[in-house]
Design an enzyme around this catalytic site. Structure first.
Site, PDB file in Angstrom:
ATOM      1  N   GLU A  25       0.819  -1.211   0.000  1.00  0.00           N
ATOM      2  CA  GLU A  25       0.000   0.000   0.000  1.00  0.00           C
ATOM      3  C   GLU A  25       0.854   1.263   0.000  1.00  0.00           C
ATOM      4  O   GLU A  25       0.485   2.275  -0.607  1.00  0.00           O
ATOM      5  CB  GLU A  25      -0.928   0.008   1.219  1.00  0.00           C
ATOM      6  N   LEU A  26       1.995   1.226   0.700  1.00  0.00           N
ATOM      7  CA  LEU A  26       2.830   2.428   0.765  1.00  0.00           C
ATOM      8  C   LEU A  26       3.398   2.776  -0.604  1.00  0.00           C
ATOM      9  O   LEU A  26       3.396   3.947  -1.007  1.00  0.00           O
ATOM     10  CB  LEU A  26       3.955   2.236   1.786  1.00  0.00           C
ATOM     11  N   LYS A 120      24.459   0.820  -0.940  1.00  0.00           N
ATOM     12  CA  LYS A 120      23.924  -0.284  -0.147  1.00  0.00           C
ATOM     13  C   LYS A 120      24.106  -0.048   1.350  1.00  0.00           C
ATOM     14  O   LYS A 120      25.115   0.496   1.799  1.00  0.00           O
ATOM     15  CB  LYS A 120      24.603  -1.591  -0.546  1.00  0.00           C
ATOM     16  N   GLU A 499      15.113  -7.113 -22.444  1.00  0.00           N
ATOM     17  CA  GLU A 499      14.616  -7.997 -21.380  1.00  0.00           C
ATOM     18  C   GLU A 499      13.112  -7.861 -21.112  1.00  0.00           C
ATOM     19  O   GLU A 499      12.676  -7.907 -19.957  1.00  0.00           O
ATOM     20  CB  GLU A 499      15.411  -7.779 -20.088  1.00  0.00           C
ATOM     21  N   TRP A 576      20.876 -11.858  -3.981  1.00  0.00           N
ATOM     22  CA  TRP A 576      19.535 -11.313  -4.141  1.00  0.00           C
ATOM     23  C   TRP A 576      18.462 -12.392  -4.015  1.00  0.00           C
ATOM     24  O   TRP A 576      17.331 -12.221  -4.472  1.00  0.00           O
ATOM     25  CB  TRP A 576      19.429 -10.562  -5.460  1.00  0.00           C
ATOM     26  N   CYS A 658      26.905  -2.153  -9.514  1.00  0.00           N
ATOM     27  CA  CYS A 658      26.323  -0.857  -9.174  1.00  0.00           C
ATOM     28  C   CYS A 658      26.143  -0.725  -7.677  1.00  0.00           C
ATOM     29  O   CYS A 658      26.378  -1.675  -6.932  1.00  0.00           O
ATOM     30  CB  CYS A 658      24.982  -0.659  -9.882  1.00  0.00           C
ATOM     31  N   GLU A 680      28.367   1.697 -11.813  1.00  0.00           N
ATOM     32  CA  GLU A 680      27.681   2.924 -11.400  1.00  0.00           C
ATOM     33  C   GLU A 680      28.718   3.981 -11.071  1.00  0.00           C
ATOM     34  O   GLU A 680      29.660   3.725 -10.340  1.00  0.00           O
ATOM     35  CB  GLU A 680      26.796   2.632 -10.188  1.00  0.00           C
ATOM     36  N   HIS A 709      18.601   6.152 -11.513  1.00  0.00           N
ATOM     37  CA  HIS A 709      17.768   6.065 -10.314  1.00  0.00           C
ATOM     38  C   HIS A 709      16.967   7.341 -10.084  1.00  0.00           C
ATOM     39  O   HIS A 709      16.262   7.455  -9.088  1.00  0.00           O
ATOM     40  CB  HIS A 709      18.636   5.758  -9.097  1.00  0.00           C
TER      41      HIS A 709
END
Length: 774
Positions: A25-26, A120, A499, A576, A658, A680, A709
């Site tokens: 929802e956010l 990160k 992709e 990931w 990145c 990056e 970004h």
């Protein structure tokens, strides 16, 4: 044997919780606000509803103190910058004009103003906005958000504990602001910052807070004597004030090491420590330091970063050892539960036997409560839970999914030669230049193009059965044709197919590899409103059939220019994903590498001359302590080479990274032996190019000149200026021109304009070179 109850009944707590809501929802509310479909009041009400739901769920589960202040519209480190008044000068006017819009401008930028750099959060998959500080930074306290959210929870009848990023971690994560000398040390601002923290703590106490949590994960990294002295000074000052609440200093993501003795001696009231595998050593260190007499210890025994069920017997043994080492022992996760999905009960597509092994945030909270009850009341009080836990653990250990004899035999047969190209780079490079015929400063993109509404609709219709596989594939082919046509018209040299068939760069492959499981609702926050669904690596990995060959060869059939094959590397496939914890990571990485090696070789056999194997996670997975780096980098780089070393010398291997600081892994980047690396670099102003040059990196590199970004469109001159900086470090014959990262999250209008400007910049700089290349 029945464990004796603790002298004081242990309590359950958590450091933080996922923000997004059961149905994201956010994300929907914030993106609606950005598009003008949701007003500020509606956004705030959605946020308040989500906070209320979280607190109610935690309290009803049996959590004693609920965290407040950990909720964020975008990022809790950015929230901290606002809280201490560290707003960059270029954003100050927008923040003063409208606090909410200014906040989002700092995170995302505007067409004319660059955002803060993003990187990160330690070795996790979460990204934070890097504070920009300098010798002229003036801090000022703004406790409004913290106080308001504390009062919200208090008014609802809960016991709130505000959570702040600690002053040491905030400064150690910061960097020199643009225009400030690169060697500026933000930690020199500590004496300026501490009075601001003291004021915020006093405001929270005045509002009724009895405990405040100060997160200091930076202290689990290698710290210098000066930094440890700064920590001692900070908590001596904050702890020595009469107008403060009780202070709980929380460390997580690893062993606190030398900082443990510093904090144990500080006049604070409690410490939170990681006692999972990542925090191995904290127990011995705590005992050696004489424990925490007169202090509260919050023991993080439930892994807050992975999704496997807890071993209750093992955790209770650890907790039992901790009794007597502190005035009271409470139970928690190893870190904030921000890093795991919300609720495993929502997963209906996973085999029920396998589902028994999974614990998301809701289940981890329940585990914490059970362990607290067992510690406080004895194991008889949780006898049924212990029996069920033993059965679930045994189910996982004996499952066929976790052991594939063929995979294990192949992995055991790997030799050193399997991780080595047949020719050195200098010879390969000559063959590749001759075969590809590219200009100086060749242009390319990182892989993905915008995921349009039409693509998402096609996927949804396929899942719902409204279209068949053949119709879906035709729509994907239409998108590939459009992407290739645009790139050719724009003048890009090495193309990608965009992709369109992929939902996520890890999930796409995980769904085609045996040994992986996919979730339906396992969303976790990556940054801002970007959420990902990490797959679950539960068993031995193998590739039943080719995964990307048909799409890449189809794209290559449409153009005479080279089309890159696009794969995700073994380290990123692990980093990931939620990875099995029952064998060494290096063993799992080698299994993934062999599956990818088969795919790389099939791509080459089908005419693909440029193959990119992305490893954006190589740096982020680096252990936080330097002593552990070598062992990690050995298996990480080996797995990449195993995946990529089966090709001919004239096949060009690319990789991409990145979101990270690369200076301490340049040797590892070299050890990958990739022919070309893209990184990056736009927000960091080509810092990585300088780091590569300082190392003497001998291969080709593409430091990014387009920050993907942010929605802003960099002009051709802006990109050209970055290329000039790049040329100061990397010679023209080895410099590539590319964006920072994939374009999946961007819209087509900004993508077209930005890439056209990127190509124009490359042509402009070629014309400026002494050779006059065009």
């Amino acid at each position: 044997m029945t464990a004796k109850p603790a002298a004081a009944a242990a309590r359950a707590t958590v450091y933080g919780y996922p923000r997004q809501g059961p149905h994201r929802e956010l994300k929907k509310a914030i993106e609606g606000y950005w598009k003008g479909r949701v007003d500020a009041d509606a956004l705030r009400e959605t946020a308040a509803e989500l906070r209320r739901g979280t607190w109610q769920q935690l309290a009803e589960a049996g959590v004693h103190e609920v965290p407040t202040g950990d909720f964020s519209y975008y990022d809790h480190v950015l929230d901290t910058s606002v809280m201490v008044g560290a707003v960059p000068e270029r954003h100050r006017a927008s923040v003063e004009a409208d606090a909410l819009d200014g906040y989002f401008a700092m995170a995302r930028g505007t067409q004319d103003v660059a955002p803060l750099e993003m990187t990160k959060w330690f070795d996790t998959n979460y990204h934070y906005l890097v504070p920009e500080l300098g010798p002229d930074t003036v801090f000022s306290a703004d406790s409004a958000k913290q106080v308001a959210e504390f009062r919200e929870a208090l008014a609802l009848g809960w016991t709130p504990r505000p959570v702040l990023v600690g002053p040491l971690t905030y400064l150690l994560l910061a960097k020199a602001a643009p225009g400030v000398a690169a060697d500026f040390e933000p930690l020199t601002l500590l004496d300026r910052l501490l009075p601001v923290y003291a004021e915020i703590l006093a405001d929270l106490r005045a509002a009724g807070a009895t405990w405040v949590q100060l997160d200091e994960p930076a202290l689990v990294q290698d710290r210098t004597p000066a930094e440890l002295n700064a920590a001692a000074r900070a908590y001596r000052e904050l702890g020595g004030r009469a107008d403060r609440p009780q202070l709980l200093v929380a460390s997580y993501f690893g062993r606190l090491g030398e900082a443990l003795a510093v904090l144990a001696k500080a006049p604070v009231d409690g410490l939170a420590l990681d006692f999972t595998e990542s925090g191995a050593g904290n127990l011995d260190d705590l005992a050696a330091a004489g424990g925490l007499p007169g202090k509260r210890l919050v023991a993080g025994v439930v892994n807050g970063r992975n999704i496997w069920i807890n071993d209750y017997a093992k955790s209770l043994a650890t907790l039992g050892t901790l009794l007597g080492l502190a005035d009271r022992v409470d139970v928690s996760a190893s870190c904030s539960l921000l890093h795991v999905p919300l609720d495993a009960d929502a997963e209906r597509g996973i085999d029920p036997e396998t589902a028994r092994w999974l614990a998301f945030a809701k289940q981890k909270t329940e585990e914490i409560v059970v362990l607290a009850r067992g510690l406080g009341s004895g194991t008889d009080a949780i006898a049924s839970e212990l029996a069920a836990n033993r059965a679930d653990l045994a189910s996982r250990t004996g499952a066929a999914l976790t052991r594939d004899p063929a995979v294990r035999a192949r992995t055991a047969a790997v030799t050193e030669a399997d991780g080595r190209r047949s020719q050195p780079y200098a010879e390969r490079s000559a063959a590749q230049r001759a075969g590809l015929g590219l200009p100086l400063l060749p242009t390319t993109t990182i892989g993905s193009f915008p995921q349009t509404t039409e693509l998402r609709t096609a996927r949804a219709e396929l899942r719902a059965g409204r279209i068949d596989e053949a119709e879906y594939e035709e729509r994907v082919k239409d998108e590939i044709r459009e992407v290739l046509s645009f790139q050719e018209k724009a003048g890009i040299d090495v193309l990608v197919h965009g992709e369109p068939e992929r939902n996520d760069m890890v999930q796409y492959f995980a769904e085609q590899l045996d040994g992986y499981l996919a979730t339906q609702h396992g969303w976790v926050q990556s940054y801002g409103t970007r959420y990902v669904r990490p797959p679950v690596l539960a068993g031995d990995i193998s590739r039943p059939e080719p995964m990307t060959v048909r799409w890449t060869t189809y794209a290559q059939s449409l153009t005479a220019r080279p089309v890159k094959g696009m794969l995700t590397g073994p380290v990123t496939m692990l980093a990931w994903s939620f990875v099995r914890d029952d064998q060494p990571l290096g063993d799992t990485a080698r299994q993934v590498a062999l599956a990818l090696r088969d795919e790389v070789n099939d791509l080459e056999a089908n005419g693909t001359s440029v193959i990119q194997v992305d490893e954006p996670a190589l740096r982020e997975t680096l252990p936080l302590r330097a002593a552990e780096h070598a062992a990690y980098l050995e298996w990480a780089t080996e797995s990449f080479r195993i995946a990529t070393s089966g090709v001919r010398p004239d096949t060009q291997i690319h990789t991409h990274m990145c979101y990270a600081e690369f200076g301490d892994i340049v040797q590892a980047i070299d050890d990958l032996d990739a022919d070309v690396i893209s990184l990056e670099a736009a927000r960091s102003h080509m810092q990585v190019a300088r780091e590569l040059a300082a190392h003497g990196y001998p291969r080709e590199a593409g430091p990014g000149v387009y920050d993907i970004h942010s929605p802003r469109i960099p002009g051709a001159e802006e990109a050209a200026a970055l290329l000039r900086k790049g040329l100061e470090a990397i010679p023209a014959e080895r410099l590539w021109v590319n964006p920072d990262c994939g374009l999946k999250t961007r819209g087509w209008p900004e993508t077209r304009a930005s890439l056209e400007n990127l190509v124009a910049a490359a042509r402009q700089i070629r014309a400026e070179l002494p050779t006059g290349a065009a």
